[in-house]
Scaffold this motif. Structure first.
Motif, short mmCIF file in Angstrom:
data_model
loop_
_atom_site.label_atom_id
_atom_site.label_comp_id
_atom_site.label_asym_id
_atom_site.label_seq_id
_atom_site.Cartn_x
_atom_site.Cartn_y
_atom_site.Cartn_z
N PRO A 84 0.82 -1.22 0.00
CA PRO A 84 0.00 0.00 0.00
C PRO A 84 0.85 1.27 0.00
N THR A 85 2.06 1.18 0.58
CA THR A 85 2.94 2.34 0.58
C THR A 85 3.37 2.67 -0.85
N MET A 86 3.63 1.64 -1.64
CA MET A 86 4.12 1.86 -3.00
C MET A 86 2.98 2.10 -3.99
N LEU A 87 1.83 1.46 -3.77
CA LEU A 87 0.71 1.61 -4.71
C LEU A 87 -0.55 2.03 -3.94
N ALA A 88 -0.51 3.26 -3.46
CA ALA A 88 -1.57 3.74 -2.57
C ALA A 88 -2.94 3.74 -3.25
N ASP A 89 -3.01 4.20 -4.50
CA ASP A 89 -4.31 4.30 -5.16
C ASP A 89 -4.97 2.93 -5.30
N GLU A 90 -4.16 1.96 -5.68
CA GLU A 90 -4.69 0.60 -5.84
C GLU A 90 -5.23 0.09 -4.50
N ALA A 91 -4.44 0.27 -3.43
CA ALA A 91 -4.84 -0.24 -2.11
C ALA A 91 -6.10 0.45 -1.61
N LEU A 92 -6.22 1.75 -1.91
CA LEU A 92 -7.38 2.51 -1.42
C LEU A 92 -8.71 2.01 -1.96
N GLU A 93 -8.65 1.32 -3.09
CA GLU A 93 -9.90 0.76 -3.64
C GLU A 93 -10.46 -0.34 -2.75
N HIS A 94 -9.63 -0.83 -1.82
CA HIS A 94 -10.06 -1.97 -1.00
C HIS A 94 -10.08 -1.64 0.50
N ALA A 95 -9.89 -0.38 0.85
CA ALA A 95 -9.76 -0.07 2.28
C ALA A 95 -10.44 1.24 2.61
N ASP A 96 -10.79 1.41 3.88
CA ASP A 96 -11.29 2.70 4.33
C ASP A 96 -10.13 3.66 4.52
N SER A 97 -9.00 3.09 4.98
CA SER A 97 -7.79 3.90 5.17
C SER A 97 -6.59 3.06 4.79
N ILE A 98 -5.53 3.76 4.38
CA ILE A 98 -4.26 3.06 4.22
C ILE A 98 -3.20 3.82 5.01
N ILE A 99 -2.18 3.08 5.40
CA ILE A 99 -1.06 3.73 6.09
C ILE A 99 0.15 3.65 5.19
N ILE A 100 0.73 4.80 4.91
CA ILE A 100 1.90 4.86 4.05
C ILE A 100 3.14 5.00 4.92
N GLY A 101 4.08 4.08 4.74
CA GLY A 101 5.32 4.12 5.53
C GLY A 101 5.18 3.30 6.80
N GLU A 102 6.06 3.61 7.77
CA GLU A 102 6.10 2.84 9.01
C GLU A 102 4.87 3.16 9.86
#
Ligand code: SF4
Length: 518
Positions: free
Chosen positions: A104-122
């Motif tokens: 999700p850190t590297m492909l945030a847009d893709e991951a966001l299609e499947h989540a309410d939130s994403i965490i980028i980085g540590e």
């Protein structure tokens, strides 16, 4: 409030994360080498008024009907598809989902299609803020960690939330990052420049808290300290810190393994300390036997002219080298694979990690391959180091895939395993650890391996008989025998590999026949 943290199962796993079926049969339950450390780390940061559970899908199935308020999923590229499936299912049931980790850190847009939130980085840096927002029903789509995690402020991970008896080793992280920047590696991109170190006193406290008794599988209640996997990417990168840590480990009398770079061989004091403080094995990225490849991948730390000397030196300190090689680099050709097999056998490497070059999103390699139009496959399940997803430079994808199977099968043929194992045992390396394994367990395990005589495979029968002749010696390592059999079964369940040079000739011949026919 209830949070479930999930590590999705991969369709097929990298070596260290593999299920050791043969050991599992002995102890009555599936056994894995190590567990993902990210989730116990996050669990430790979660306020105590929230109930947290951890599911490693390799070990336990996910209960989608469980009443939870939030699901957090750690996501690698090769688990991304499964992570998205899990996320979609929970969201359909109205459960909020947060995705974190490298993918999700590297492909945030893709991951966001499947989540309410994403965490980028540590995730540690933003987890408290994320939890606060969740409690107050004001979740943002993206939580971006901009700072580096301060490992000195980190709470001890909640190892207790894992099913400890299903893992051979406990997992402890002491450093983050790596000073190098290899083209194929994500460590630099994810953790940034420089390194973070956990204070040695904290590491020692964490290790001391592990229970002395543990149930291995279903049947073996053991009073021995479990081995430890230091999940660092380059544990000796900071020489001064490494020496301080290893000096403090000496009195704990543990067995451990981790990852380091080959230049540890240049420091006698470091090697002596590693030997004394229980370093059983060390994974070293050799990556290639060709300097052109090392140059392309920016692996400056490796010098091919020093390989032999460094290997002998590390082995002479009683430390198994677990080498790692990449197949399909731009300077590789089909003649090179036989040289690799010979190198592995000659240097008595017991367990070798072989990976097909994989352009993970976010790496410099990915950008280069993308620019050169060489990425052939974007099915993330295939980004598992075992499948060719790009166009190699000097061979076809089929040739590289075949070469991968062939090398694996050559080095895991029983005569090759026997040669390397006995050579290592003859150095007396295992002797210093033999006493840590209860005598009855050693006897039982060796009796157990007689079951492998019931086969039509003559090479297996020969292997077991030869092992049994030396099994009484304290220098022999039963676990390594079982792991050897495990690897053998696995690699011979893959498609049969043909000598890459013969394979190329065969393809050329077929091509010519086709032309003549036309
Ligand atoms: S030395 Fe290892 S951890 Fe460091 S950048 Fe290279 S591959 Fe990654």
């Amino acid at each position: 409030m209830k949070i479930e943290l999930i590590s999705p199962a991969a369709e097929t796993c990298a070596w260290v994360l593999r299920n050791f079926e043969e050991l599992g049969k002995l102890v009555g339950n599936e056994i894995f080498m190590v567990y993902p450390i990210a989730l116990p780390t996050i669990a430790a940061l979660t306020p105590s008024d929230i109930e947290v559970t951890i599911i490693d899908e390799n070990i336990l199935p996910i209960n989608f009907d469980k009443q939870v308020d939030l699901v957090g999923i750690t996501t690698l590229t090769y688990t991304a598809k499964r992570a998205y499936e899990i996320a979609d299912k929970f969201r359909q049931k109205g459960v909020k989902v947060v995705l974190g980790g490298i993918h999700p850190t590297m492909l945030a847009d893709e991951a966001l299609e499947h989540a309410d939130s994403i965490i980028i980085g540590e995730a540690e840096n933003v987890w408290p803020e994320f939890i606060e927002d969740f409690k107050n029903n004001r979740l943002k789509n993206i939580y971006q960690s901009t700072n580096k995690t301060k490992l000195d402020e980190q709470d001890i991970p909640r190892h207790d939330l894992l099913h400890s008896g299903r893992y051979l080793m406990n997992s402890v992280n002491t450093t983050r990052g790596c000073p190098n920047n290899c083209e194929f590696c994500l460590v630099h991109t994810f953790f940034g420049k420089g390194m973070q170190h956990k204070p040695v006193s904290k590491v020692i406290e964490e290790i001391k808290r592990f229970p002395k008794w543990f149930l291995l599988g279903k049947y073996f209640f053991l009073k021995i300290e479990k081995g430890i996997f230091f999940s660092d990417d380059n544990i000796c990168a900071n020489n001064r810190y490494a020496k301080e840590l290893f000096s403090a480990l000496v009195n704990l009398k543990i067995m451990w393994w981790s990852q380091a770079q080959l230049n540890i061989a240049n420091d006698n004091e470091l090697l002596n300390l590693m030997d004394r403080c229980g370093c059983y094995a060390i994974l070293i990225g050799f990556e290639s036997l060709k300097s052109e490849n090392l140059k392309i991948m920016n692996k400056k730390v490796n010098k091919i002219s020093e390989y032999k000397k460094s290997i002998d030196k590390i082995h002479s300190h009683g430390i198994y080298i677990l080498p790692s090689f990449i197949l399909g680099n731009d300077a590789d050709d089909v003649e090179d694979f036989k040289k690799l097999v010979d190198f592995i056998n000659k240097n008595n490497f017991f367990a070798t990690t072989l990976s097909i070059l994989t352009p993970f999103p976010g790496t410099i390699l990915y950008k280069r391959m993308e620019k050169e139009g060489r990425i052939l496959d974007r099915d993330w399940n295939n980004y598992n180091f075992q499948r060719v997803v790009f166009k190699p430079q000097n061979m076809t994808p089929e040739e590289l895939q075949n070469a991968y199977y062939w090398v694996l099968q050559q080095i895991h043929a029983y005569p090759a395993i026997y040669k390397r194992l006995t050579a290592l045992w003859n150095t007396g390396h295992f002797k210093k650890y033999a006493g840590k394994i209860p005598f009855y367990l050693r006897i039982l395990s060796f009796l157990y391996i007689t079951k492998y005589l019931w086969t039509k495979d003559l090479s297996q029968i020969k292997f077991i008989l030869k092992i049994m002749l030396i099994a009484y010696k304290r220098s022999t390592d039963v676990l390594a025998v079982l792991l050897g059999i495990n690897y053998h079964y696995y690699v011979y369940s893959l498609p049969k590999g043909i000598d890459p040079v013969v394979y190329r000739n065969k393809l050329n011949h077929e091509e010519k026949n086709k032309e003549n026919y036309l």
